[in-house]
Design an enzyme around this catalytic site. Structure first.
Site, PDB file in Angstrom:
ATOM      1  N   GLY A 488       0.815  -1.208   0.000  1.00 53.06           N
ATOM      2  CA  GLY A 488       0.000   0.000   0.000  1.00 53.06           C
ATOM      3  C   GLY A 488       0.845   1.252   0.000  1.00 53.06           C
ATOM      4  N   GLY A 490       0.388   5.566   0.885  1.00 56.89           N
ATOM      5  CA  GLY A 490      -0.480   6.567   1.476  1.00 56.89           C
ATOM      6  C   GLY A 490       0.218   7.895   1.589  1.00 56.89           C
ATOM      7  N   GLY A 491      -0.523   8.901   2.066  1.00 58.98           N
ATOM      8  CA  GLY A 491       0.033  10.225   2.176  1.00 58.98           C
ATOM      9  C   GLY A 491       1.171  10.320   3.163  1.00 58.98           C
ATOM     10  N   PHE A 492       1.236   9.396   4.123  1.00 62.68           N
ATOM     11  CA  PHE A 492       2.278   9.450   5.136  1.00 62.68           C
ATOM     12  C   PHE A 492       3.387   8.437   4.903  1.00 62.68           C
ATOM     13  CE2 PHE A 492      -0.994  11.763   7.404  1.00 62.68           C
ATOM     14  CZ  PHE A 492      -0.264  12.731   8.071  1.00 62.68           C
ATOM     15  N   GLY A 493       3.315   7.659   3.822  1.00 60.78           N
ATOM     16  CA  GLY A 493       4.393   6.731   3.537  1.00 60.78           C
ATOM     17  C   GLY A 493       3.899   5.434   2.927  1.00 60.78           C
ATOM     18  N   VAL A 495       3.594   1.115   2.803  1.00 57.42           N
ATOM     19  CA  VAL A 495       3.296   0.024   3.730  1.00 57.42           C
ATOM     20  C   VAL A 495       3.772  -1.284   3.115  1.00 57.42           C
ATOM     21  CG1 VAL A 495       1.515  -1.158   5.049  1.00 57.42           C
ATOM     22  CG2 VAL A 495       1.291   1.286   4.576  1.00 57.42           C
ATOM     23  N   LYS A 509       4.813   0.313   8.285  1.00 55.86           N
ATOM     24  CA  LYS A 509       4.552   1.597   7.655  1.00 55.86           C
ATOM     25  C   LYS A 509       5.776   2.497   7.811  1.00 55.86           C
ATOM     26  CE  LYS A 509       1.355   5.498   7.946  1.00 55.86           C
ATOM     27  NZ  LYS A 509       0.151   6.012   8.637  1.00 55.86           N
ATOM     28  N   ASP A 623      -9.488  11.842   8.790  1.00 51.27           N
ATOM     29  CA  ASP A 623      -9.469  11.239   7.438  1.00 51.27           C
ATOM     30  C   ASP A 623     -10.287   9.953   7.437  1.00 51.27           C
ATOM     31  OD1 ASP A 623      -8.914  11.102   4.772  1.00 51.27           O
ATOM     32  OD2 ASP A 623      -6.891  10.317   5.009  1.00 51.27           O
TER      33      ASP A 623
END
Length: 796
Positions: A488, A490-493, A495, A509, A623
């Site tokens: 995966g 995402g906006g924060f990094g 996975v 993550k 979110d």
């Protein structure tokens, strides 16, 4: 014609006899006294209240030739059930109601109320039997209000010793507060406070200036009834709805919580909705008795010296012996306690770290029922030879690992008689220890300086004992096979999927671009480590080394909710967060039915309410969307990606310097200058709740007459549901054919109404998440919502 002719007198006599016959066939009394005695069913008499709302008289018992003396609503048709009070004694067509010379009211020669010590008597035969305007039948000091059967009318006080009995005799409502099973006097429901009375508008007053209400405000016929299924309900009569009594309030929403539904060892399960019909199921290892599961279940294999435990998720049990709660630090202690006790039938355990463990002892397990709100996993003792698998599975398995460490000390050297040898040995050992001590101290000093600077930089010198495990970067690389399995972004990094040495599968993550620097990363570690809830993804550890900031979560194999909901037009969400969704998972996911969608909505609401209201510090998610809702065993929802938002104290307001969240799910206050509160999460949840019902993205335009730049998904759904009354058009097309208006309307209506309240443009109009969860559970009344609007479009 002359007035004195015989024909005229004959005609006059005929009219008098005809009018007398009519008056006798339709005799309506305003009172009944000694001179009117006796009164028989065949006389077609009725006792009418002055306002003509209530009628009393002999009422025919269905499917028999017997009668009871009863009270009923005059204007309620027989098909709707007008009765509100009846005598227990039944009489045949020749039975009588009379007032004798001693002033006693007798029914068929016996005291009128033969089942109660307060019989209808009066010191004088001049006393009348009168039916008051409120439906109270009074004779002397006796009244029907003081001797109720299964019904309470408006303005009828709940006096001391007040009891209601269901018509089938199985249930009682005692002390104006508690419902009990009549056979055992076991309690299964209690009102918040003692009931005092119900007024004409449906308001039920309780002690402490509190009250219960349903359709409060309308002037119509009402009654409070203890029904034969054991539930306490308030009904209002609606002539405009086919002359029917409509249920407007009930004490118990989950019918399986009413005791006595199933026999010993059996489990009560709802058929469709939790508040409708039920059926009984035997757990694995048991079989139904000859009378069926309603009569109970018996073991297939009797217990021997060797036993095991069958896990039953979402199941509650009591026993016919005792419930003994103990403190158990882990599952093994709880299980061992039941294994050692020969009288123990099973135990319940909570996987929340509270140490809750309850042992069930006795001969049989009693009052078993299945409920999605159950927090305790139930384990029933069966014989070791029992091979059948559990038929109640759903709660996530919890892995417990133990690492035994064996410590041994070397044997002391043998004694020596040589003094010189002893001195040499002591000196050698002392010199070796001195050298080793100096070397160790020097090494320690160098490492201390190094790690002290690192800890100061990352702020980890205050890491509390018992927190999440701290992994080294090399351990993370080995676990993820050098970050080779990306699952995966995402906006924060990114996975990655990995496996720890103890074989636990994890989601790793790797954070990047975290604004706020060290403080924000430290906030996530400390906050998420404190989060313990069934519907939140658990944090197992972290890594802060070589400039890397890594979080280690439990891995949820089911993937995110959007994979199950949105099967058409995937181009809109290709760039959205896809954390922990396995690339090997087949693209075709199972279709979620209405019950599963309702359980997902309720689980997510409870988790967000936990973040907002039950934590030591208030945590905003910022979110909420289907991509951040992962599905575990039995589609148990788990919220991910929380704790990255800024933290605030409960008494303070938060104004964030930049927008957070995903377009389509962001509350209007993110765009306006309004402060950001927990109501922003409520708005996002309302949008997800509406997508659960419709199965479409909120920004996918459906059929509408407005321009595309003015189209608003909640407004479109509101018009279809509440204006056009075409609920089927907002339902998910994948399961629209399975929608049953009788079985599913209440559930869908509750979900849509709750979503509409969550999607109000002003934050103060939205409920808190705690209230949202109760609205979905059905424990609070949901008023009609206003149409949600976009602040810059206004009302249509």
């Amino acid at each position: 014609m002359a007035l004195g002719t015989p024909s005229f007198f004959f005609f006059l006599t005929f009219l008098l006899l005809f009018n007398l016959q009519i008056s006798l066939s339709q005799q309506q009394l305003t009172f009944f006294n000694f001179s009117e005695s006796p009164w028989q069913p065949s006389q077609n008499r009725t006792l009418l209240s002055l306002n003509k709302i209530f009628t009393a008289g002999f009422f025919s018992v269905p499917n028999s030739n017997l009668f009871t003396f009863s009270i009923w609503y005059s204007k309620v048709p027989l098909s709707a059930g007008p009765l509100v009070w009846s005598t227990i004694t039944k009489v045949n067509g020749s039975g009588t109601l009379e007032i004798n010379s001693k002033g006693e009211l007798l029914l068929n020669g016996s005291p009128f109320q033969d089942s109660d010590s307060n019989n209808a008597t009066s010191p004088s035969n001049s006393t009348q039997l009168v039916l008051h305007d409120d439906g109270n039948l009074v004779f002397g000091s006796w009244s029907s209000f003081k001797n109720p059967t299964n019904t309470v009318l408006p303005n009828q006080n709940f006096s001391t010793g007040f009891e209601l009995h269901s018509n089938n005799g199985k249930f009682r409502f005692i002390k104006a507060k508690t419902l009990v099973l009549n056979a055992t006097s076991d309690e299964y429901y209690s009102t918040p406070n003692t009931l005092l009375s119900m007024d004409d508008l449906g308001k039920m007053s309780m002690e402490g200036n509190s009250f219960l209400t349903s359709d409060y405000g309308d002037s119509r016929f009402r009654k409070l009834v203890l029904d034969d299924d054991g539930n306490l309900r308030t009904y209002s009569f609606y002539p405009e709805q086919k002359n029917q009594w409509v249920e407007v309030w009930k004490g118990i929403w989950e019918m399986c919580k009413i005791k006595g539904k199933c026999g010993p060892n059996a489990i009560c399960v709802p058929k469709e909705d939790l508040s409708t019909s039920t059926y009984c199921v035997c757990p694995s290892g048991f079989t139904s008795k000859h009378g069926g599961t309603e009569e109970g279940c018996q073991r297939k294999i009797p217990l021997s010296q060797q036993t095991q435990f069958m896990r039953l998720d979402y199941v509650n049990y009591t026993s016919d012996g005792s419930l003994h709660e103990i403190k158990a630090n882990n599952f093994t202690i709880c299980e061992s306690s039941c294994t050692r006790d020969k009288n123990c039938l099973g135990f319940g355990f909570k996987y929340d770290g509270s140490g809750y463990c309850v042992l069930l002892s006795g001969t049989n397990l009693q009052y078993g029922y299945w409920s999605p709100g159950t927090e305790t996993a139930m384990f029933v003792k069966v014989d070791k030879s029992e091979s059948s698998a559990s038929n109640f599975i759903g709660m996530t398995e919890v892995m417990q690992t133990t690492c035994p460490v064996n410590i041994s000390l070397p044997l002391p050297p043998k004694d020596s008689n040589t003094t010189a040898r002893n001195i040499a040995i002591i000196c050698t050992l002392f010199a070796a220890e001195l050298i080793a001590g100096v070397a160790f101290f020097w090494s320690f000093l160098k490492r201390y300086i190094k790690y002290r600077d690192m800890a100061t930089t990352l702020g980890l010198e205050l890491l509390p004992a018992g927190g999440p495990k701290r992994f080294t970067y090399s351990e993370i690389k080995v676990a993820t096979n050098d970050f080779s399995n990306l699952i995966g972004k995402g906006g924060f990094g990114d996975v990655y999927k990995g496996e720890l040495p103890d074989h636990r599968v994890v989601a790793v993550k790797c954070l990047k671009n975290v604004t706020g620097g060290d403080a924000e990363f430290w906030a996530e570690v400390t906050i998420i480590a404190r989060m313990h809830h069934l519907n939140l993804v658990r944090l197992w550890g972290f890594c802060a080394e070589k400039g890397q900031r890594i979080l280690v979560y439990e891995h949820i194999p089911g993937g995110s909710l959007d994979k199950y909901l949105f099967r058409v037009n995937k181009s809109h969400n290709n760039n959205l967060l896809k954390e922990q969704s396995s690339p090997n998972t087949p693209p075709q996911r199972p279709v979620l039915d209405w019950s599963i969608r309702y359980r997902i909505a309720l689980g997510v609401a409870r988790a967000i309410a936990y973040l907002h209201e039950e934590c030591l510090e208030w945590v905003l998610h910022c979110d909420i969307k289907p991509e951040n809702i992962l599905l575990g065993d039995d589609f148990c929802p788990k919220i991910s990606d929380f704790g990255l938002a800024k933290l605030r104290k409960k008494e303070d307001m938060v104004t964030m310097s930049r927008r957070r969240g995903t377009p389509g799910y962001m509350a209007p206050e993110w765009i306006t200058a309004d402060p950001i509160t927990s109501k922003a999460d409520v708005y996002s949840f309302g949008m997800v709740l509406l997508e659960l019902v419709s199965g479409i993205r909120n920004f996918e335009i459906q059929g509408s007459v407005v321009r595309s730049d003015e189209w608003y998904f909640p407004g479109w759904a509101f018009d279809k549901m509440f204006k056009e009354m075409r609920v089927e058009e907002i339902l998910d097309g994948q399961i629209r054919d399975t929608y049953d208006s009788r079985a599913h309307f209440d559930m869908v209506n509750r979900m849509v109404k709750t979503a509409m309240w969550c999607l109000q443009d002003r934050p103060e109009l939205r409920p808190t998440m705690g209230k949202v969860a109760k609205m979905l559970e059905g424990t609070v009344e949901i008023t009609e919502p206003k149409k949600p609007t976009v602040f810059f479009l206004g009302e249509e």
